[in-house]
Scaffold this motif. Structure first.
Motif, short mmCIF file in Angstrom:
data_model
loop_
_atom_site.label_atom_id
_atom_site.label_comp_id
_atom_site.label_asym_id
_atom_site.label_seq_id
_atom_site.Cartn_x
_atom_site.Cartn_y
_atom_site.Cartn_z
N ALA A 169 -0.35 13.37 -13.37
CA ALA A 169 -1.23 12.48 -14.12
C ALA A 169 -2.00 11.58 -13.17
O ALA A 169 -3.09 11.09 -13.49
CB ALA A 169 -0.41 11.61 -15.08
N GLN A 170 -1.43 11.36 -11.99
CA GLN A 170 -2.09 10.55 -10.97
C GLN A 170 -1.49 10.93 -9.62
O GLN A 170 -0.29 11.22 -9.52
CB GLN A 170 -1.88 9.05 -11.22
N ALA A 171 -2.32 10.94 -8.59
CA ALA A 171 -1.84 11.20 -7.24
C ALA A 171 -2.84 10.59 -6.27
O ALA A 171 -3.83 11.22 -5.91
CB ALA A 171 -1.68 12.69 -6.99
N GLU A 172 -2.60 9.35 -5.88
CA GLU A 172 -3.51 8.68 -4.95
C GLU A 172 -2.82 7.46 -4.35
O GLU A 172 -1.77 7.02 -4.83
CB GLU A 172 -4.81 8.27 -5.64
N VAL A 173 -3.42 6.93 -3.30
CA VAL A 173 -2.88 5.74 -2.66
C VAL A 173 -3.30 4.52 -3.48
O VAL A 173 -4.47 4.36 -3.83
CB VAL A 173 -3.39 5.62 -1.20
N ASN A 174 -2.33 3.67 -3.80
CA ASN A 174 -2.54 2.51 -4.65
C ASN A 174 -2.12 1.23 -3.94
O ASN A 174 -1.35 1.27 -2.99
CB ASN A 174 -1.70 2.61 -5.93
N TYR A 175 -2.61 0.12 -4.46
CA TYR A 175 -2.04 -1.18 -4.13
C TYR A 175 -1.05 -1.52 -5.25
O TYR A 175 -1.44 -1.72 -6.40
CB TYR A 175 -3.12 -2.26 -4.06
N ILE A 176 0.22 -1.56 -4.93
CA ILE A 176 1.26 -1.80 -5.93
C ILE A 176 1.76 -3.24 -5.79
O ILE A 176 2.21 -3.65 -4.71
CB ILE A 176 2.42 -0.81 -5.77
N PRO A 177 1.69 -4.04 -6.86
CA PRO A 177 2.11 -5.45 -6.76
C PRO A 177 3.61 -5.57 -6.49
O PRO A 177 4.41 -4.84 -7.06
CB PRO A 177 1.74 -6.04 -8.12
N GLN A 178 3.96 -6.49 -5.61
CA GLN A 178 5.37 -6.73 -5.31
C GLN A 178 6.08 -7.40 -6.48
O GLN A 178 7.25 -7.15 -6.74
CB GLN A 178 5.48 -7.59 -4.04
N THR A 179 5.36 -8.26 -7.19
CA THR A 179 5.86 -8.90 -8.41
C THR A 179 4.72 -8.99 -9.40
O THR A 179 3.54 -8.90 -9.01
CB THR A 179 6.40 -10.33 -8.14
N ARG A 200 0.86 -1.18 0.00
CA ARG A 200 0.00 0.00 0.00
C ARG A 200 0.90 1.23 0.00
O ARG A 200 1.64 1.49 0.95
CB ARG A 200 -0.88 -0.03 1.25
N LYS A 201 0.87 1.97 -1.09
CA LYS A 201 1.77 3.11 -1.27
C LYS A 201 1.03 4.30 -1.88
O LYS A 201 0.12 4.14 -2.69
CB LYS A 201 2.92 2.73 -2.21
N GLY A 202 1.47 5.48 -1.50
CA GLY A 202 1.06 6.67 -2.23
C GLY A 202 1.84 6.72 -3.53
O GLY A 202 3.05 6.50 -3.53
N LEU A 203 1.17 6.96 -4.64
CA LEU A 203 1.82 7.01 -5.94
C LEU A 203 1.49 8.33 -6.63
O LEU A 203 0.32 8.65 -6.84
CB LEU A 203 1.37 5.85 -6.83
N ILE A 217 6.71 8.71 -8.18
CA ILE A 217 7.13 9.08 -6.84
C ILE A 217 6.31 8.27 -5.86
O ILE A 217 5.07 8.32 -5.88
CB ILE A 217 6.92 10.58 -6.61
N LEU A 218 6.98 7.50 -5.00
CA LEU A 218 6.30 6.64 -4.03
C LEU A 218 6.45 7.22 -2.64
O LEU A 218 7.53 7.69 -2.25
CB LEU A 218 6.87 5.23 -4.09
N THR A 219 5.36 7.16 -1.87
CA THR A 219 5.37 7.67 -0.51
C THR A 219 4.68 6.66 0.41
O THR A 219 3.99 5.74 -0.05
CB THR A 219 4.61 9.00 -0.39
N ALA A 220 4.83 6.85 1.71
CA ALA A 220 3.97 6.15 2.65
C ALA A 220 2.55 6.66 2.43
O ALA A 220 2.35 7.82 2.05
CB ALA A 220 4.42 6.41 4.08
N PRO A 221 1.52 5.81 2.64
CA PRO A 221 0.14 6.26 2.39
C PRO A 221 -0.20 7.56 3.11
O PRO A 221 -0.82 8.46 2.52
CB PRO A 221 -0.70 5.09 2.91
N GLU A 222 0.23 7.69 4.36
CA GLU A 222 -0.13 8.86 5.14
C GLU A 222 0.65 10.10 4.73
O GLU A 222 0.30 11.23 5.11
CB GLU A 222 0.08 8.60 6.64
N ALA A 223 1.71 9.93 3.93
CA ALA A 223 2.53 11.07 3.50
C ALA A 223 2.15 11.58 2.12
O ALA A 223 2.71 12.58 1.65
CB ALA A 223 4.01 10.68 3.52
#
Length: 246
Positions: free
Chosen positions: A196-206, A136-139, A174-180
């Motif tokens: 183009a996008q700025a929201e918290v995402n579920y980013i796959p590990q692989t 779970r990351k801010g993207l 640019i990746l951030t902690a969700p709360e940041a």
């Protein structure tokens, strides 16, 4: 983490958005309503609302439409209660799928999603069955242009609280902690960057490639059916989508 958020997937989604902008505006309108109900109509004191407004602007939602949605939500009281739910499941060949929803009828939503998975060679699973495969990351995504200097952006992002900075073919990630996410986005916005996008995402590990044409067709259809559903806000998966499908 380079490439894990899959700009190709984002572009595909934005292409679909361009073709049915009214639908995505409706979905963002729901997010605005939930944010207002949770924290009030003033974005200065409601960080969740600020984040949704930023998402709306990234999707080219007109400001007057955003303000109408906020005013409508502030005046609705208890009307139109939407529950935030995350569903997890498997697509063809075990591709992990996570689906974020906002729904006023969770039984209807669950039944719809189960049908989509079953129809396309997958199955809707229990909570937690695939969540561990995602971070779970801010993207924040900024498209490459002549006006954006890579080194300057990287320094600005890290100073604003970013955890990681990736350079892709057509964008910077640019990746951030969700709360940041909110703080980082606001600091970059203050320096003139657009997103183009700025929201918290579920980013796959692989991610996993699909070689069977039938599985590819089913996975594409599953994503399309999920994204067409009014209750579905976001779809995340571990499929390494081929470039020709962008």
């Amino acid at each position: 983490m380079s490439g894990h958020s899959k700009w190709a997937t984002i572009k595909r989604k934005k292409g679909a958005i361009d073709a049915k902008r009214g639908k995505i505006f409706t979905k963002i309108g729901r997010e605005l309503m939930v944010a207002v109900k949770d924290g009030g109509p003033d974005p200065d004191t409601n960080s969740k609302l600020r984040d949704v407004i930023a998402k709306a602007k990234a999707n080219n939602m007109p400001n007057d439409t955003i303000q109408r949605s906020i005013k409508k939500a502030a005046g609705e009281g208890d009307a139109g209660t939407y529950l935030e739910m995350v569903y997890e499941g498997y697509g063809p060949s075990g591709i992990a799928v996570m689906v974020e929803t906002l729904s006023d009828n969770k039984n209807r939503t669950a039944a719809d999603l189960r049908h989509y998975f079953d129809k396309n060679g997958g199955n809707l699973g229990q909570s937690g069955c695939v969540g561990f495969m995602f971070d779970r990351k801010g993207l924040i995504v900024i498209e490459k242009t002549d006006s954006v200097d890579e080194d300057t952006l990287m320094m600005d992002a890290l100073e604003a609280g970013a955890d990681d900075f990736n350079v892709e073919d057509e964008c910077y990630e640019i990746l951030t902690a969700p709360e940041a996410l909110g703080k980082t986005r606001e600091e970059l916005e203050g320096k003139g960057y657009t997103f183009a996008q700025a929201e918290v995402n579920y980013i796959p590990q692989t991610t996993t490639k699909l070689d069977n044409p039938e599985d590819i067709a089913k996975m594409e259809k599953l994503i399309d059916m999920l994204e067409e559903n009014d209750d579905v806000q976001n779809v995340y998966h571990t499929w390494d989508m081929p470039e020709e499908d962008e």
